[in-house]
Motif scaffolding. Sequence first.
Motif, short mmCIF file in Angstrom:
data_model
loop_
_atom_site.label_atom_id
_atom_site.label_comp_id
_atom_site.label_asym_id
_atom_site.label_seq_id
_atom_site.Cartn_x
_atom_site.Cartn_y
_atom_site.Cartn_z
N UNK A 27 0.83 -1.13 0.10
CA UNK A 27 0.02 -0.03 0.04
C UNK A 27 0.93 1.22 -0.02
N UNK A 28 0.40 2.18 -0.93
CA UNK A 28 1.32 3.51 -0.79
C UNK A 28 0.76 4.19 0.18
N UNK A 29 1.53 5.12 0.88
CA UNK A 29 0.78 6.13 1.91
C UNK A 29 -0.08 7.10 1.02
N UNK A 30 -1.02 7.58 1.96
CA UNK A 30 -1.92 8.40 1.47
C UNK A 30 -1.36 9.88 1.12
N UNK A 31 -1.48 10.31 -0.02
CA UNK A 31 -1.29 11.62 -0.49
C UNK A 31 -2.58 12.61 -0.71
N UNK A 32 -2.54 13.58 -0.23
CA UNK A 32 -3.90 14.06 -0.40
C UNK A 32 -3.98 14.76 -1.98
N UNK A 33 -4.84 15.32 -2.39
CA UNK A 33 -5.01 15.43 -3.93
C UNK A 33 -4.29 16.69 -4.02
N UNK A 34 -3.72 16.87 -5.16
CA UNK A 34 -2.98 18.29 -5.63
C UNK A 34 -4.01 19.41 -5.56
N UNK A 35 -3.64 20.63 -5.20
CA UNK A 35 -4.37 21.61 -5.54
C UNK A 35 -4.42 21.89 -7.36
#
Length: 69
Positions: A27-35
Amino acid sequence: MTGMSGAPLHVMKMLPATKAPAPEPHKRPYTPPHPERQQVARPQKRRKGKSFGRKVFSEIWDIIEDVFD
């Protein structure tokens, strides 16, 4: 001999199969969506004007054409 080594295939098929434990999914770590990315405004290329020599030649050519007309 004919180069036989190890157990014959029909004996190997009868062995109970041992299942290897299933590997955990990576599992890849969660990254918030880019603005929303703003497009960089590129400066428009300026069109070069006539050089001084070209202007002079153009004027002289116009005068020569007027003489022959």
